[in-house]
Write a protein that holds these residues in place. Structure first.
Motif, short mmCIF file in Angstrom:
data_model
loop_
_atom_site.label_atom_id
_atom_site.label_comp_id
_atom_site.label_asym_id
_atom_site.label_seq_id
_atom_site.Cartn_x
_atom_site.Cartn_y
_atom_site.Cartn_z
N PHE A 281 28.58 36.63 34.48
CA PHE A 281 28.66 38.02 33.94
C PHE A 281 27.49 38.40 32.75
O PHE A 281 27.04 39.43 32.79
N TRP B 56 24.41 38.88 34.68
CA TRP B 56 24.28 40.39 35.25
C TRP B 56 24.26 41.41 34.36
O TRP B 56 23.31 42.51 34.65
N GLY B 57 24.98 41.19 32.89
CA GLY B 57 24.91 42.27 32.14
C GLY B 57 23.44 42.53 31.62
O GLY B 57 22.94 43.38 31.58
N LYS C 277 21.19 44.16 34.25
CA LYS C 277 21.52 45.53 34.22
C LYS C 277 20.88 46.43 33.27
O LYS C 277 20.39 47.44 33.33
N TYR C 278 20.87 45.50 31.88
CA TYR C 278 20.16 46.00 30.76
C TYR C 278 18.77 46.44 31.11
O TYR C 278 18.18 47.23 30.77
N LEU D 212 26.76 41.82 40.88
CA LEU D 212 27.64 41.03 40.31
C LEU D 212 28.12 39.81 41.09
O LEU D 212 27.94 38.64 40.75
#
Lengths: 273, 266
Positions: free
Chosen positions: A166, A169-170, A173-174, A181
């Motif tokens: 997580f 993944w975050g 994504k940023y 995910l």
């Protein structure tokens, strides 16, 4: 290899159709055509109305229509699409993580599963409990077993194998890498496979062997994760995203050290008489 | 007049003592009416209950209502008998003492445990699922393991065993469902819970012996027994090429319990 995958395609096709018969749902248009596509697509071109299907695994497009598509998010059936794997597929993916030559995300394709990422960490937890207890008995015969190993293993390994994806993944994504995910969870889940043989061999009460094996385990699983994350990370424009790889490796080293000191050390206090 | 409440209070008692003879409500009513033909219906007590109860519990009229209705009109009691036969129990369970209820449930649990121990037992007994048996087994396993476990860890072991048994069986069931198996949730949880019975037995035997060479074969035997008993029910769940994937968590579940049974008190 390709022959294997082909046989899998055929196997799965009769699963959704049987289910539809049971549930009286009207999928006659989609599944009737869909059953054919998966076979025709192998041979013929994709110039019919299903151009999109060529972007995906042929399995996936049909499965989404027939399995997950009609179920609400909170029903068990919705998540059945993430468990749509065979025994051979799971074993193949696990072995891919042991010998990380190919790109794992590509081999998984558009059929990422959650079976491996859940049961491999669970197996690691139980196996660590068993092997740590055996090693404890070898080092000190009279001491009772330690149940804390199990609860600690649960906390540590589930946190790492589900928390880290997580975070990664975050971050991805940023940086705008458009990660998946499920792929990251699958990556971290399957990367734990290497610890299964290592935890068994580490029953041997020799600290040099254990250190060597922990380093081997760290190297293989760390290489597996970074090798597969690198193509995703390099999608970002900024070079700072490369720092993420260092963070991932550092976290992985910390995890390996945690395993070493908590499960592969057995520095049990001698029983006071 | 003083006779009638007596006969009414007796009739549920009759019902409970000889269960087999009074499956048919007609027999009860005949008995009562023949014993006391001039029975009159109290308007405040029974009359009210006929109206209320026959509507609310249409499935199972109490013996009280059958007697009263039967004298007036036989047609209603016919419908009552149909409703009664659809129930799992032949008799009315509302009026029986608590002890009878508990004893009957315990007897059902004992029958199911027998079937688990019998390798060729009828698996369909477990279709009528209950969670009392698994609860009793789980609690006894947790108590045995925590009492014999290392000192100072008894609370965490009790909690751990409880969580492993319940969450484990739930997760194994959900896993089978996710893989596409046609299993009913509580039925599967019930079966998995009952199938730890061999391991509980061995855990009890292990209190008295800490010899490894006795324990290893015993635990392996119990583990195999548990697995065999539980896998046979999964075989009906339509998992063609995923059986290994569904059975493996089962193996993991029983192995970790078996391992705990093995190491406790060594």
């Amino acid at each position: 290899m390709s022959r294997e995958e082909y046989s899998v395609v055929v196997e799965m096709d009769d699963e959704p159709t049987r289910r539809e018969e049971l549930e009286f749902q009207d999928f006659s248009s989609t599944s009737g055509v869909g059953g054919k596509i998966s076979k025709d697509k192998q041979a013929s071109s994709n110039n019919d109305g299903f151009n999109n299907a060529s972007f995906f695994d042929s399995n996936q497009s049909i499965r989404n229509e027939s399995q997950g598509g009609s179920y609400p998010l909170w029903s068990i059936e919705y998540y059945a699409r993430y468990f749509d794997v065979d025994t051979t597929q799971v074993l193949e993916r696990a072995s891919k993580s042991l010998f990380p030559k190919d790109n794992f995300v590509e081999t998984v394709g558009s059929n990422p599963d959650l079976y491996g990422p859940f049961w491999i960490p669970t197996t690691v937890i139980f196996l660590l409990f068993v092997t740590a207890t055996i090693a404890k008995f070898i080092s000190d015969k009279d001491s009772p077993y330690d149940f804390i190993i199990l609860s600690f293993g649960f906390a540590a390994i589930y946190t790492y194998s589900f928390g880290m994806p997580f975070i990664v993944w975050g971050a991805l994504k940023y940086f705008g890498c458009s990660p998946s995910l499920l792929d990251t969870i699958g990556l971290y889940g399957y990367s734990l496979t290497i610890w299964l043989p290592i935890s068994i061999i580490n029953i041997i009460p020799s600290d040099t062997v254990r250190w060597a094996l922990v380093i081997v385990g760290f190297a293989i699983s760390g290489f597996f994760i970074t090798r597969n994350l690198y193509p995703i990370i390099s999608r970002a424009d900024s070079k700072t995203s490369r720092l993420l790889l260092i963070f991932v490796l550092a976290a992985h080293a910390a995890f390996a050290l945690l395993l070493k000191f908590k499960f592969f050390s057995y520095q049990w206090k001698p029983k006071s008489d | 007049m003083p006779l009638s409440p007596l006969s009414e209070s007796e009739s549920p008692l009759h019902n409970n003592t000889n269960e087999d003879t009074f499956i048919n409500p007609f027999e009860i009513s005949d008995n009562v009416s023949s014993a006391d033909p001039n029975i009159t219906i109290e308007p405040d007590d029974v009359g009210l209950s006929t109206d209320n109860k026959s509507q609310t519990k249409a499935k199972s009229p109490t013996p009280k209502t059958t007697t009263t209705i039967n004298i007036e009109q036989t047609s209603t009691s016919v419908s009552g008998s149909i409703g009664q036969q659809t129930r799992p129990y032949a008799n009315d369970t509302l009026d029986e003492p608590v002890s009878v209820t508990i004893l009957r449930d315990l007897r059902n649990v004992a029958i199911k445990l027998q079937q688990v121990l019998n390798p060729k037992g009828r698996r369909d007994v477990l279709k009528d699922w209950d969670l009392w048996g698994p609860l009793i087994l789980c609690l006894s396993l947790a108590i045995i393991l925590s009492f014999n476990g290392p000192t100072g860890q008894d609370i965490s072991i009790f909690t751990g065993v409880f969580v492993i048994v319940w969450c484990g069986s739930a997760i194994v069931t959900i896993n089978a469902k996710l893989l596409g198996g046609a299993v009913s949730f509580f039925q599967s949880v019930c079966t998995l819970g009952y199938c730890i019975f061999p391991l509980v037995l061995i855990a009890f035997v292990n209190i008295f012996t800490s010899n490894i060479f006795i324990r290893i074969p015993l635990v392996i035997l119990a583990l195999g027994w548990s697995l065999y008993a539980s896998v046979s029910f999964l075989s009906a769940s339509h998992l063609a090429n995923r059986r290994t994937l569904a059975v493996y968590p089962l193996f993991l579940f029983y192995s970790v319990i078996g391992w705990m049974v093995f190491v406790t008190g060594l």
